[in-house]
Write an enzyme that holds these catalytic residues in place. Structure first.
Site, PDB file in Angstrom:
ATOM      1  N   LYS A  84       0.861  -1.190   0.000  1.00  0.00           N
ATOM      2  CA  LYS A  84       0.000   0.000   0.000  1.00  0.00           C
ATOM      3  C   LYS A  84       0.892   1.233   0.000  1.00  0.00           C
ATOM      4  CE  LYS A  84      -4.314   1.165   2.391  1.00  0.00           C
ATOM      5  NZ  LYS A  84      -5.004   1.039   3.683  1.00  0.00           N
TER       6      LYS A  84
HETATM    7  C1  E4P Z   1      -8.351   2.057   3.473  1.00  0.00           C
HETATM    8  O1  E4P Z   1      -7.570   1.216   3.057  1.00  0.00           O
HETATM    9  C2  E4P Z   1      -8.234   2.729   4.768  1.00  0.00           C
HETATM   10  O2  E4P Z   1      -7.564   1.865   5.670  1.00  0.00           O
HETATM   11  C3  E4P Z   1      -9.567   3.026   5.411  1.00  0.00           C
HETATM   12  O3  E4P Z   1     -10.659   2.654   4.622  1.00  0.00           O
HETATM   13  C4  E4P Z   1      -9.653   4.382   6.008  1.00  0.00           C
HETATM   14  O4  E4P Z   1     -10.919   4.530   6.606  1.00  0.00           O
HETATM   15  P1  E4P Z   1     -11.227   5.647   7.700  1.00  0.00           P
HETATM   16  O5  E4P Z   1     -11.479   6.936   6.994  1.00  0.00           O
HETATM   17  O6  E4P Z   1     -12.456   5.130   8.379  1.00  0.00           O
HETATM   18  O7  E4P Z   1     -10.023   5.713   8.599  1.00  0.00           O
END
Ligand code: E4P
Length: 219
Positions: A84
């Protein structure tokens, strides 16, 4: 549509994986912090529970550092772990290099269609637009998913759109209607998507009637 779980909590992952419909897991540095566990140890355990892509995020800010961390994570962790990478110019360059090395990537923190398109041009396997965080600013996060899906149709792009920062079941339903390839969501949303009061009421009625059938010796 792929259903990913957005957590580093292995108990939650085991529970949803037991339903038989879990396609992958996304983590991020905040979720790793929340787990209270060692990064590589917990990602390796997640990868042993779920066969699908498991996103592990780099934390370097420069291209060389991201590439180095991405390669090291691929070396140390099971093959279903993907890298990522934040949606920055440095992240684009790292995505290009890791893609050329046949390493799958998930470009994260995407907040505009132009960012998504550039990540796709760099060869990202997934791009992650954050719906809920856009909603939090007073704009409509789902509009971004629609813009990206329209652009994808124009250009025949193969990068998967991974709708992230999901806050409620209607986000998921709207993403389905727009053809987003993947959603990643907390365990709570998996439960909400499966729950319906008429299912509970109907099952209760069937079980009560069946008890009477059994009591009458006719089962
Ligand atoms: C995506 O890969 C992120 O980890 C995640 O969806 C972020 O979500 P949040 O805005 O609830 O922290």
């Amino acid at each position: 549509m792929e259903f990913f779980l957005d957590t580093a909590d292995v108990d939650e992952i085991r529970e949803i994986a037991s339903w038989g419909i879990l396609d992958g897991v996304t983590t991020n540095p905040s979720l790793i912090k929340k787990s209270g566990r060692d990064f590589k140890t917990v990602v390796a355990e997640i990868a042993s529970i779920c066969d699908g892509p498991i996103s592990a995020e780099v934390t370097a800010m420069d291209t060389a550092g991201m590439i180095e961390q991405g390669l090291a994570l691929k070396e140390a962790l099971p093959p279903n772990v993907i890298i990522k990478i934040p949606c920055t110019p440095e992240g684009l360059a790292a995505t290009k290099v890791l893609t050329a090395a046949n390493i799958d990537t998930n470009v994260t923190l995407v907040f505009s269609a132009s960012q998504a398109l550039m990540a796709a041009k760099a060869g990202a396997t997934y791009v992650s637009p954050f719906i809920g965080r856009i909603d939090d600013t007073g704009s409509d996060g789902l509009t971004l998913i629609s813009e990206i899906m329209t652009a994808w149709e124009h250009y025949g792009i193969t990068t998967k759109v991974l709708a992230a920062s999901i806050r409620h079941p209607t986000h998921v339903l709207a993403c389905m209607q727009m053809g987003a390839h993947t959603v990643t969501m907390p365990a709570k949303i998996f439960h909400q998507l499966m729950s319906h009061p008429l299912t509970d009421k109907g099952l209760d009625g069937f079980m009560k009637d069946w008890a009477e059938v059994e009591a009458a010796g006719k089962a």
